[in-house]
Write a protein that holds these residues in place. Structure first.
Motif, PDB file in Angstrom:
ATOM      1  N   ALA A  39       0.821  -1.204   0.000  1.00  0.00           N
ATOM      2  CA  ALA A  39       0.000   0.000   0.000  1.00  0.00           C
ATOM      3  C   ALA A  39       0.859   1.259   0.000  1.00  0.00           C
ATOM      4  N   ASN A  40       2.062   1.201   0.541  1.00  0.00           N
ATOM      5  CA  ASN A  40       2.916   2.375   0.617  1.00  0.00           C
ATOM      6  C   ASN A  40       3.714   2.620  -0.655  1.00  0.00           C
ATOM      7  N   THR A  41       3.794   1.641  -1.534  1.00  0.00           N
ATOM      8  CA  THR A  41       4.530   1.848  -2.767  1.00  0.00           C
ATOM      9  C   THR A  41       3.685   2.720  -3.693  1.00  0.00           C
ATOM     10  N   PRO A  42       4.284   3.777  -4.224  1.00  0.00           N
ATOM     11  CA  PRO A  42       3.503   4.669  -5.071  1.00  0.00           C
ATOM     12  C   PRO A  42       3.084   3.973  -6.367  1.00  0.00           C
ATOM     13  N   ALA A  43       1.871   4.238  -6.769  1.00  0.00           N
ATOM     14  CA  ALA A  43       1.363   3.649  -8.009  1.00  0.00           C
ATOM     15  C   ALA A  43       2.031   4.335  -9.194  1.00  0.00           C
ATOM     16  N   GLU A  44       2.289   3.569 -10.225  1.00  0.00           N
ATOM     17  CA  GLU A  44       2.922   4.107 -11.424  1.00  0.00           C
ATOM     18  C   GLU A  44       1.863   4.835 -12.246  1.00  0.00           C
ATOM     19  N   THR A  45       2.121   6.079 -12.565  1.00  0.00           N
ATOM     20  CA  THR A  45       1.173   6.864 -13.354  1.00  0.00           C
ATOM     21  C   THR A  45       1.289   6.480 -14.822  1.00  0.00           C
ATOM     22  N   PRO A  46       0.268   6.790 -15.611  1.00  0.00           N
ATOM     23  CA  PRO A  46       0.355   6.506 -17.046  1.00  0.00           C
ATOM     24  C   PRO A  46       1.553   7.184 -17.712  1.00  0.00           C
ATOM     25  N   MET A  47       1.904   8.394 -17.245  1.00  0.00           N
ATOM     26  CA  MET A  47       3.060   9.085 -17.818  1.00  0.00           C
ATOM     27  C   MET A  47       4.350   8.347 -17.466  1.00  0.00           C
ATOM     28  N   ASP A  48       4.423   7.811 -16.247  1.00  0.00           N
ATOM     29  CA  ASP A  48       5.602   7.018 -15.855  1.00  0.00           C
ATOM     30  C   ASP A  48       5.742   5.781 -16.732  1.00  0.00           C
ATOM     31  N   ILE A  49       4.630   5.139 -17.001  1.00  0.00           N
ATOM     32  CA  ILE A  49       4.647   3.940 -17.854  1.00  0.00           C
ATOM     33  C   ILE A  49       5.102   4.307 -19.262  1.00  0.00           C
ATOM     34  N   LEU A  50       4.577   5.423 -19.767  1.00  0.00           N
ATOM     35  CA  LEU A  50       4.946   5.874 -21.112  1.00  0.00           C
ATOM     36  C   LEU A  50       6.442   6.186 -21.186  1.00  0.00           C
ATOM     37  N   LYS A  51       6.961   6.875 -20.174  1.00  0.00           N
ATOM     38  CA  LYS A  51       8.393   7.197 -20.145  1.00  0.00           C
ATOM     39  C   LYS A  51       9.241   5.932 -20.061  1.00  0.00           C
ATOM     40  N   ARG A  52       8.805   4.981 -19.253  1.00  0.00           N
ATOM     41  CA  ARG A  52       9.548   3.727 -19.124  1.00  0.00           C
ATOM     42  C   ARG A  52       9.564   2.967 -20.444  1.00  0.00           C
ATOM     43  N   ARG A  53       8.413   2.915 -21.121  1.00  0.00           N
ATOM     44  CA  ARG A  53       8.341   2.213 -22.409  1.00  0.00           C
ATOM     45  C   ARG A  53       9.234   2.887 -23.452  1.00  0.00           C
ATOM     46  N   TYR A  54       9.273   4.215 -23.440  1.00  0.00           N
ATOM     47  CA  TYR A  54      10.146   4.936 -24.374  1.00  0.00           C
ATOM     48  C   TYR A  54      11.620   4.677 -24.039  1.00  0.00           C
ATOM     49  N   ALA A  55      11.944   4.695 -22.766  1.00  0.00           N
ATOM     50  CA  ALA A  55      13.324   4.456 -22.342  1.00  0.00           C
ATOM     51  C   ALA A  55      13.768   3.031 -22.673  1.00  0.00           C
ATOM     52  N   ASN A  56      12.853   2.083 -22.596  1.00  0.00           N
ATOM     53  CA  ASN A  56      13.189   0.686 -22.909  1.00  0.00           C
ATOM     54  C   ASN A  56      13.213   0.409 -24.410  1.00  0.00           C
ATOM     55  N   GLY A  57      12.794   1.393 -25.215  1.00  0.00           N
ATOM     56  CA  GLY A  57      12.814   1.205 -26.663  1.00  0.00           C
ATOM     57  C   GLY A  57      11.596   0.474 -27.191  1.00  0.00           C
ATOM     58  N   GLU A  58      10.560   0.353 -26.384  1.00  0.00           N
ATOM     59  CA  GLU A  58       9.342  -0.330 -26.828  1.00  0.00           C
ATOM     60  C   GLU A  58       8.552   0.522 -27.818  1.00  0.00           C
ATOM     61  N   ILE A  59       8.665   1.843 -27.692  1.00  0.00           N
ATOM     62  CA  ILE A  59       7.997   2.760 -28.613  1.00  0.00           C
ATOM     63  C   ILE A  59       9.028   3.773 -29.098  1.00  0.00           C
ATOM     64  N   ASP A  60       8.768   4.349 -30.289  1.00  0.00           N
ATOM     65  CA  ASP A  60       9.695   5.347 -30.824  1.00  0.00           C
ATOM     66  C   ASP A  60       9.274   6.747 -30.367  1.00  0.00           C
ATOM     67  N   LYS A  61      10.077   7.750 -30.774  1.00  0.00           N
ATOM     68  CA  LYS A  61       9.824   9.117 -30.314  1.00  0.00           C
ATOM     69  C   LYS A  61       8.479   9.639 -30.814  1.00  0.00           C
ATOM     70  N   GLU A  62       8.140   9.308 -32.040  1.00  0.00           N
ATOM     71  CA  GLU A  62       6.866   9.770 -32.610  1.00  0.00           C
ATOM     72  C   GLU A  62       5.687   9.222 -31.801  1.00  0.00           C
ATOM     73  N   GLU A  63       5.721   7.936 -31.492  1.00  0.00           N
ATOM     74  CA  GLU A  63       4.659   7.305 -30.699  1.00  0.00           C
ATOM     75  C   GLU A  63       4.625   7.902 -29.294  1.00  0.00           C
ATOM     76  N   PHE A  64       5.802   8.149 -28.716  1.00  0.00           N
ATOM     77  CA  PHE A  64       5.883   8.741 -27.379  1.00  0.00           C
ATOM     78  C   PHE A  64       5.223  10.110 -27.358  1.00  0.00           C
ATOM     79  N   GLU A  65       5.579  10.970 -28.331  1.00  0.00           N
ATOM     80  CA  GLU A  65       5.025  12.326 -28.372  1.00  0.00           C
ATOM     81  C   GLU A  65       3.507  12.292 -28.575  1.00  0.00           C
ATOM     82  N   LYS A  66       3.035  11.391 -29.442  1.00  0.00           N
ATOM     83  CA  LYS A  66       1.600  11.280 -29.705  1.00  0.00           C
ATOM     84  C   LYS A  66       0.850  10.878 -28.437  1.00  0.00           C
ATOM     85  N   ARG A  67       1.347   9.861 -27.759  1.00  0.00           N
ATOM     86  CA  ARG A  67       0.675   9.398 -26.532  1.00  0.00           C
ATOM     87  C   ARG A  67       0.814  10.406 -25.393  1.00  0.00           C
TER      88      ARG A  67
END
Length: 73
Positions: A39-67
């Motif tokens: 319960a004390n661990t902060p929930a990951e926000t959608p923006m955090d997930i998007l940043k993580r996916r971009y950092a991991n190379g799952e999405i490209d810059k164009e997809e990142f900016e669009k989302r």
């Protein structure tokens, strides 16, 4: 008739009850402690997930900016 000599007398019976209650308390605290940690661990926000996916190379810059634009608006 019964003088509690089977397990060492009345004091031994008190010891066994104490041991049983202590074990129950330890188990309950362990279970409650594990839920508190989750319960004390902060929930990951959608923006955090998007940043993580971009950092991991799952999405490209164009997809990142669009989302990102979709999330902000």
């Amino acid at each position: 008739m019964h003088d509690f000599n089977f397990f060492g007398g009345g004091w031994m019976m008190i010891f066994w009850w104490f041991l049983i209650i202590a074990l129950i308390v330890i188990v309950v605290r362990a279970l409650m402690g594990s839920t508190k940690q989750n319960a004390n661990t902060p929930a990951e926000t959608p923006m955090d997930i998007l940043k993580r996916r971009y950092a991991n190379g799952e999405i490209d810059k164009e997809e990142f900016e669009k989302r990102k634009k979709d999330l902000i608006s």
